[in-house]
Design a protein around this motif. Sequence first.
Motif, mmCIF file in Angstrom:
data_model
loop_
_atom_site.group_PDB
_atom_site.id
_atom_site.type_symbol
_atom_site.label_atom_id
_atom_site.label_comp_id
_atom_site.label_asym_id
_atom_site.label_seq_id
_atom_site.Cartn_x
_atom_site.Cartn_y
_atom_site.Cartn_z
ATOM 1 N N SER A 49 2.913 -8.509 28.858
ATOM 2 C CA SER A 49 2.962 -8.503 30.330
ATOM 3 C C SER A 49 3.464 -7.172 30.882
ATOM 4 O O SER A 49 3.237 -6.847 32.045
ATOM 5 N N SER A 54 0.719 -9.578 33.872
ATOM 6 C CA SER A 54 0.677 -11.044 33.970
ATOM 7 C C SER A 54 1.223 -11.649 32.676
ATOM 8 O O SER A 54 0.940 -11.148 31.589
ATOM 9 N N ASP A 56 0.976 -14.303 30.214
ATOM 10 C CA ASP A 56 0.088 -15.343 29.696
ATOM 11 C C ASP A 56 0.341 -15.526 28.214
ATOM 12 O O ASP A 56 0.258 -14.574 27.433
ATOM 13 N N VAL A 58 -1.004 -16.616 25.083
ATOM 14 C CA VAL A 58 -2.346 -16.817 24.541
ATOM 15 C C VAL A 58 -2.264 -16.751 23.023
ATOM 16 O O VAL A 58 -1.794 -15.748 22.472
#
Lengths: 159, 227
Positions: A49, A54, A56, A58
């Motif tokens: 990030s 952002s 996220d 994942v």
Amino acid sequence: MTRAASDEVVAHQGRRAGIGSRLLADLIDLLAIILIAVVLLVVAAGVRSLWTGSFDVVPPPRPAREILTGLLCLAYFGYGWGLNGRTLGKILVGLRAVGEDGGDLSPSRGIARAALYILLLPGFLWVLVSHRNASIQDLVLRTAVIHDWGPGAPGPATP
Amino acid sequence: MTAKGSDTPPVAVQAAGLVADGLASALARFVGPLEDDRADAGATPSSPAPRKLPGRAAEAGRGAARRAAQAPSAASGLLEAVLSRIVPVVVRSVDPEEIVARVDVQAVVDRVDVQGVVGRLDLNEIVARVDLDRALDSVDPNRLIDRVDLNEVVERVDMGPVAREALEGIDMGELIRESTASIGQDTVEAVRVRAMRFDDGLARVVDRVLRRSRPRDTGLERPEAGS
């Protein structure tokens, strides 16, 4: 703990554990590995990030996911068995991985044992039918998993 | 005033008799023995001749001597008569309250050696004589409790400081840690023992299926000593 249970525990100390105790310890280790994996994913998402802006979480794509999972298990089990024969699961269940002579495993032997478990997981089931409660990995690497409650284990009953 | 059930005259009468006897003896020496006495005693040639007094004086002396000789009984009667009149009056006039009021009780008490009296008492023996069980049996605790208004007692207690003091004396953190650790340890040990028993049971079942007669060899290959 009753006196009968205490005697039972004392009688089992230093003897090879059966499949039930070992499976329970491995399940606890599996939960610990999943928790570590989640923490690592969160940390990775935080680092990423910094560039993307952002946050996220994942999971990595295949086949990197399997490779990273294998490496995580190798590090976890290899570190635990190679250091003092104990992982978190074995600590809680009161087990310890040792050589057939009862001595501690070397780090390399611990990592080799972990690698064999990752590559040949079904070999663990041999404990069920083994006359000496040994898995395929134990037979190959001449190791054993014994009951060892450590210093907190109840001592022999005095008359 | 004679003692009840006794022929002995009272002390006062006896004293009066003695006084009267003394007076009679003194008079007899002064005036000489009476004629009757002389007749009773018998005159001896060696005894000195009685002194001759003049006629009226001698007669008066002998009369006095006779009266003196009769004095004890007369004095006793007189004294009894006097005392029987005086004593009731004295008794009536005596106020015991006034006598007691005049007594310095504090001084009397001060002269009493209380420590000495207490020191002579064997308190252990006194206590041993007391039947405490019997005394306690006679006490009804339920009646005592019924008389106590516990709600009122509790309302009077300022529970705030009491609770604060009690909590300050308890290390809650240590208590929670110890209890949690104890519960956790008990749980872990119970799980370990159950897992052991499960292992043994499952191994017996598998060995029976595999028709193994010998139990499993779960011991380690310990190196021989000295090898």
